[in-house]
Write an enzyme that holds these catalytic residues in place. Structure first.
Site, PDB file in Angstrom:
ATOM      1  N   GLY A   1       0.805  -1.218   0.000  1.00 15.53           N
ATOM      2  CA  GLY A   1       0.000   0.000   0.000  1.00 15.53           C
ATOM      3  C   GLY A   1       0.836   1.265   0.000  1.00 15.53           C
TER       4      GLY A   1
ATOM      5  N   ASN B   1      -2.130  -9.637  11.136  1.00 10.25           N
ATOM      6  CA  ASN B   1      -1.188  -8.544  10.976  1.00 10.25           C
ATOM      7  C   ASN B   1      -1.870  -7.212  11.285  1.00 10.25           C
ATOM      8  OD1 ASN B   1      -1.121  -6.438   8.551  1.00 10.25           O
ATOM      9  ND2 ASN B   1      -2.271  -8.243   7.845  1.00 10.25           N
TER      10      ASN B   1
ATOM     11  N   ASN C   1      -7.753   0.565  -1.607  1.00 11.17           N
ATOM     12  CA  ASN C   1      -7.954  -0.138  -0.351  1.00 11.17           C
ATOM     13  C   ASN C   1      -9.043   0.564   0.460  1.00 11.17           C
ATOM     14  OD1 ASN C   1      -7.830  -1.422   2.107  1.00 11.17           O
ATOM     15  ND2 ASN C   1      -5.789  -0.689   2.638  1.00 11.17           N
TER      16      ASN C   1
ATOM     17  N   CYS D   1      -9.446   0.816   4.804  1.00 15.56           N
ATOM     18  CA  CYS D   1      -8.808   1.751   5.725  1.00 15.56           C
ATOM     19  C   CYS D   1      -9.842   2.696   6.333  1.00 15.56           C
ATOM     20  CB  CYS D   1      -7.688   2.522   5.030  1.00 15.56           C
ATOM     21  SG  CYS D   1      -8.101   3.130   3.404  1.00 15.56           S
TER      22      CYS D   1
ATOM     23  N   LYS E   1     -10.704  -2.927  -3.817  1.00 18.81           N
ATOM     24  CA  LYS E   1     -10.504  -4.119  -2.989  1.00 18.81           C
ATOM     25  C   LYS E   1     -11.495  -4.108  -1.836  1.00 18.81           C
ATOM     26  CE  LYS E   1      -6.870  -6.923  -0.894  1.00 18.81           C
ATOM     27  NZ  LYS E   1      -5.409  -7.036  -0.667  1.00 18.81           N
TER      28      LYS E   1
ATOM     29  N   THR F   1      -8.452  -8.704   4.484  1.00 10.27           N
ATOM     30  CA  THR F   1      -8.401  -9.565   5.665  1.00 10.27           C
ATOM     31  C   THR F   1      -9.660  -9.467   6.527  1.00 10.27           C
ATOM     32  OG1 THR F   1      -7.244  -7.801   6.850  1.00 10.27           O
ATOM     33  CG2 THR F   1      -5.892  -9.506   5.805  1.00 10.27           C
TER      34      THR F   1
END
Length: 306
Positions: A48, A71, A129, A132, A168, A196
């Site tokens: 990222g 993670n 992404n 976030c 995503k 995830t």
């Protein structure tokens, strides 16, 4: 095997095979060059990138779990300018797709980042992404609100120029099909799923969380059934190509995702187990296709008999 067709045709790009690497698990690509030929992969999704460098979360930020890992890296990265100067020129972007994964904390910042990358030669596509947090909305992840997914996608698409935009999707939602439709309504050319799953791990001896951030993202073989279900649902909900992500560790796993409708896949946590994992899967896929009588991926895709 020379007659087998492993080519994947996507909006604005063509991949020699369906094997891409997942953001955050393959560094900037260069770190893995000693383990295989980067040009043999279908594509490289780099870790990222944000407008400015980020230090990420405090240690510890990785914890092993049964059949997977947690993670909470916190999108540590060198920033987009350093990436373009120090990393991209040394990647084989003429031979294989190089895809940037975008991290930002509000829609405007996503747009700024897309604008920086829009005219960069060697950058094939942009992956957004949406897992976030939106700092202007109290820290709720963009990906948990269809309206915010659409707004972010529209902002990136408006600034991306001719670069294809991939969104995503997060699995941490009530209905991932709603999220997929929102991204497509916002102009997404493709979708990747899943990111995830949120989880945690604790230490009964110290009575502390195993991650300094307490919560982290669960990945690895443990999440493959969830990822497969999400890809199947999303492929039925929208008409744009879908890239499957989650627990892929073999050529058989690749075909599982293509069977339920995916055009391509991203290999993630397997890279930590074996740094040659993505290269190995790309090389083993044609032989498996021949063994199963699959002449081309286009005919096999979405052929699940359900």
């Amino acid at each position: 095997m020379s007659s087998l067709d492993t080519i994947v045709r996507l909006p604005g790009l063509t991949l020699k095979n369906p094997v891409l690497t997942a953001s955050g698990t393959f560094g900037y690509g260069l770190e893995f060059a000693r383990y295989g030929n980067l040009a043999d992969l279908g594509g490289i999704v780099v870790k990222g990138l944000s407008l400015k460098p980020r230090q990420g979360n405090p240690m510890p930020r990785i914890a092993e779990t049964p059949c997977g890992m947690l993670n909470a890296i916190g999108i540590q990265n060198i920033g987009v300018e350093a990436f373009l100067r120090d990393k991209l020129p040394f990647l084989p972007w003429r031979e294989t797709a190089v895809i940037a994964n975008l991290y930002a904390c509000d829609a405007h910042e996503f747009g700024e980042l897309a604008a920086v990358l829009a005219s960069v030669e060697g950058m094939t596509a942009l992956e957004v992404n949406v897992s976030c947090p939106n700092v202007k909305e109290g820290g709720v992840a963009f990906g948990q609100n269809p309206g915010q997914i659409r707004a972010v996608t529209e902002e990136v698409k408006r600034n991306a120029g001719s670069k294809p935009v991939i969104v995503k999707l997060s699995p941490n939602v009530t209905d991932i099909a709603d999220a997929a439709r929102a991204a497509v309504d916002g102009g997404a050319d493709m979708l990747s799923c899943i990111n995830t799953l949120m989880g945690m791990a604790v230490d009964i001896r110290t009575r502390k969380p195993r991650l300094a951030n307490v919560y982290g993202g669960l990945s690895g073989p443990a999440i493959k059934p969830v990822a497969l279900r999400c890809v199947h649902q999303v492929c039925r909900a929208v008409s744009v190509p879908v890239i499957g992500v989650g627990g892929i560790a073999s050529a058989e796993d690749i075909l599982d995702f293509i069977l339920v409708g995916a055009h391509a896949v991203q290999v993630g946590t397997a890279n930590f187990m074996r740094p040659d994992a993505a290269f190995r899967m790309a090389s083993e896929l044609p032989a498996l296709m021949e063994k199963l009588g699959i002449d081309g991926l286009d005919d096999f895709r979405g052929s699940l008999r359900a």
